[in-house]
Design a protein around this motif. Structure first.
Motif, PDB file in Angstrom:
ATOM      1  N   UNK A   1      24.771  14.574  33.073  1.00  0.00           N
ATOM      2  CA  UNK A   1      23.860  14.080  32.041  1.00  0.00           C
ATOM      3  C   UNK A   1      23.051  15.219  31.422  1.00  0.00           C
ATOM      4  N   UNK A   2      22.881  16.323  32.171  1.00  0.00           N
ATOM      5  CA  UNK A   2      22.117  17.453  31.644  1.00  0.00           C
ATOM      6  C   UNK A   2      22.789  18.087  30.433  1.00  0.00           C
ATOM      7  N   UNK A   3      24.109  17.940  30.298  1.00  0.00           N
ATOM      8  CA  UNK A   3      24.805  18.476  29.115  1.00  0.00           C
ATOM      9  C   UNK A   3      24.301  17.772  27.862  1.00  0.00           C
ATOM     10  N   UNK A   4      24.236  16.438  27.933  1.00  0.00           N
ATOM     11  CA  UNK A   4      23.729  15.676  26.793  1.00  0.00           C
ATOM     12  C   UNK A   4      22.236  15.905  26.598  1.00  0.00           C
ATOM     13  N   UNK A   5      21.480  15.877  27.692  1.00  0.00           N
ATOM     14  CA  UNK A   5      20.023  16.015  27.599  1.00  0.00           C
ATOM     15  C   UNK A   5      19.629  17.374  27.025  1.00  0.00           C
ATOM     16  N   UNK A   6      20.302  18.433  27.447  1.00  0.00           N
ATOM     17  CA  UNK A   6      19.972  19.783  26.995  1.00  0.00           C
ATOM     18  C   UNK A   6      20.220  19.958  25.504  1.00  0.00           C
ATOM     19  N   UNK A   7      21.208  19.261  24.980  1.00  0.00           N
ATOM     20  CA  UNK A   7      21.620  19.470  23.585  1.00  0.00           C
ATOM     21  C   UNK A   7      21.150  18.370  22.646  1.00  0.00           C
ATOM     22  N   UNK A   8      20.453  17.360  23.167  1.00  0.00           N
ATOM     23  CA  UNK A   8      20.012  16.265  22.309  1.00  0.00           C
ATOM     24  C   UNK A   8      21.074  15.211  22.080  1.00  0.00           C
ATOM     25  N   UNK A   9      22.120  15.202  22.925  1.00  0.00           N
ATOM     26  CA  UNK A   9      23.162  14.197  22.793  1.00  0.00           C
ATOM     27  C   UNK A   9      22.918  13.017  23.711  1.00  0.00           C
ATOM     28  N   UNK A  10      23.960  12.206  23.910  1.00  0.00           N
ATOM     29  CA  UNK A  10      23.849  11.020  24.757  1.00  0.00           C
ATOM     30  C   UNK A  10      25.013  10.976  25.740  1.00  0.00           C
ATOM     31  N   UNK A  11      24.777  10.288  26.852  1.00  0.00           N
ATOM     32  CA  UNK A  11      25.805  10.080  27.861  1.00  0.00           C
ATOM     33  C   UNK A  11      26.256   8.630  27.818  1.00  0.00           C
ATOM     34  N   UNK A  12      27.568   8.420  27.693  1.00  0.00           N
ATOM     35  CA  UNK A  12      28.159   7.080  27.688  1.00  0.00           C
ATOM     36  C   UNK A  12      29.077   6.978  28.907  1.00  0.00           C
TER      37      UNK A  12
END
Length: 394
Positions: free
Chosen positions: A195-206
């Motif tokens: 989830x940190x990949x999405x959180x770090x870049x402003x994206x979302x996790x599905x």
């Protein structure tokens, strides 16, 4: 069983959700003399073609590969025709090779059939170099002045690299690139570690745990990615006043002084005098030009939060209005204390606290505002206290 964080929508709102997805695909409505100005978005799809994609969901005959291809084929035509879409993949050419990453289709105007045909040619066989895929895809978008990534995968990185570090490193230099993760049938703990990949870049996790959730996740991720437009080159400081066109510039924030929302918001702009609608549609931000000066009623809505404001508009000047939605997001997840969760999806109910004697709030829930049958969900709600209930089986 504990409650934590995540994704979906209540069944009774499915019709409304389908309507919104259709509007999102349009990006904006343009009336004579009034138009939302935005450059087309860049979206790079990163497709997991590692050997594990031949696996299947529980009680499902088709492989995750076949289901993901189908979900992508169905979702692509919903994007705006001017969206620039590219496709890359990893693990599709060689076994046991952590450098097996390839740009299959460079960024170009949307051609859903071309992208679908390229995924049909993939023959999963290799490993899962997620960190490499993130690094290479961010560099490709950086050369194209930015955009967003939709990373579809079913395993964590098994090449001893750190995807979160790769995402953080790639996002140090402008332009910022959001990474939306679609995790296909992964263990809950593995999905949350990424989830940190999405959180770090402003994206979302599905997190898709069923074929139906996969269809929804791919569609939502693509729409979220395509709503992020490529920023136009900034003019030199001395030219700024000449190049900024007079007009009304609208953004939405959850709270006063908060960051601008980077998700599609439903806008409605009408003349205050007679209610004539000037603009109605979905967009992250809204820019209106060449309409008559005067008083306008402006409404912004995201999920269950909304704001209304009457603005005196002077079209000879540049006006920026931030609509404060006075809300926040709540993320929910059902996690088994021991072992895996089985059986029907758990049920979340969100209610306002029941008012006791004298109007004081209690810990008892009132009538449900929203009911969600899903292991994970993320919802926007007005500010205030809520009671969240979770039911799974008995």
């Amino acid at each position: 069983m504990t409650a934590a964080a995540s994704r979906s929508y209540p069944e009774r709102f499915q019709g409304w959700r389908a309507y919104c997805l259709g509007l999102l695909a349009l990006l904006a409505l343009c009336f004579p003399g009034v138009c939302a100005a935005a450059d087309p978005a860049n979206v790079m799809i990163v497709f997991d073609a590692s050997g594990s994609m031949w696996a299947k969901f529980k009680n499902e005959k088709q492989s995750k590969l076949a289901l993901t291809r189908s979900a992508l084929r169905d979702a692509l035509p919903r994007l705006h025709k001017d969206t620039r879409v590219g496709l890359s993949a990893f693990g599709h050419r060689r076994t046991n090779d952590c450098t097996d990453f390839e740009i299959l289709e460079p960024l170009a105007a949307l051609d859903a059939a071309r992208i679908a045909a390229a995924t049909d040619r993939l023959n999963p066989k290799g490993r899962t170099p997620l960190a490499l895929a993130i690094k290479e895809s961010m560099e490709e978008l950086g050369r194209a002045a930015g955009g967003s990534i939709v990373l579809i995968h079913d395993d964590p990185d098994n090449c001893q690299q750190d995807p979160c570090a790769a995402a953080a490193e790639g996002n140090k230099a402008p332009p910022g690139i959001a990474i939306h993760l679609v995790s296909v049938g992964m263990k809950a703990e593995d999905a949350q570690r990424l989830a940190c990949v999405a959180r770090t870049t402003g994206g979302k996790l599905y997190d898709a745990q069923t074929p139906t959730e996969l269809v929804t996740a791919v569609s939502d991720a693509l729409i979220a990615a395509s709503s992020t437009t490529v920023p136009s080159p900034r003019p030199a400081a001395r030219d700024h006043q000449r190049t900024v066109k007079p007009g009304l510039y609208l953004t939405a924030v959850l709270s006063a002084g908060g960051e601008k929302l980077d998700v599609p918001v439903r806008w409605r702009v009408a003349r205050a005098s007679d209610g004539t609608i000037i603009y109605q549609g979905e967009n992250v931000a809204l820019s209106l030009f060449d309409m008559p000066s005067g008083r306008y009623d402006i409404e912004a809505q995201w999920g269950l939060v909304s704001a209304k404001q009457t603005v005196n508009v002077d079209m000879s000047a540049t006006q920026q209005v931030a609509m404060v939605l006075n809300g926040g997001t709540i993320r929910l997840a059902a996690i088994a204390a021991r072992g895996a969760m089985s059986g029907p999806a758990p049920i979340f109910a969100i209610s306002k606290p029941f008012a006791g004697s004298g109007g004081a709030s209690t810990s008892r829930p009132g009538d449900p505002l929203i009911i969600i049958r899903a292991p994970q969900s993320e919802i926007a709600l007005p500010s205030g206290p809520y009671v969240v209930s979770l039911t799974h089986g008995l």
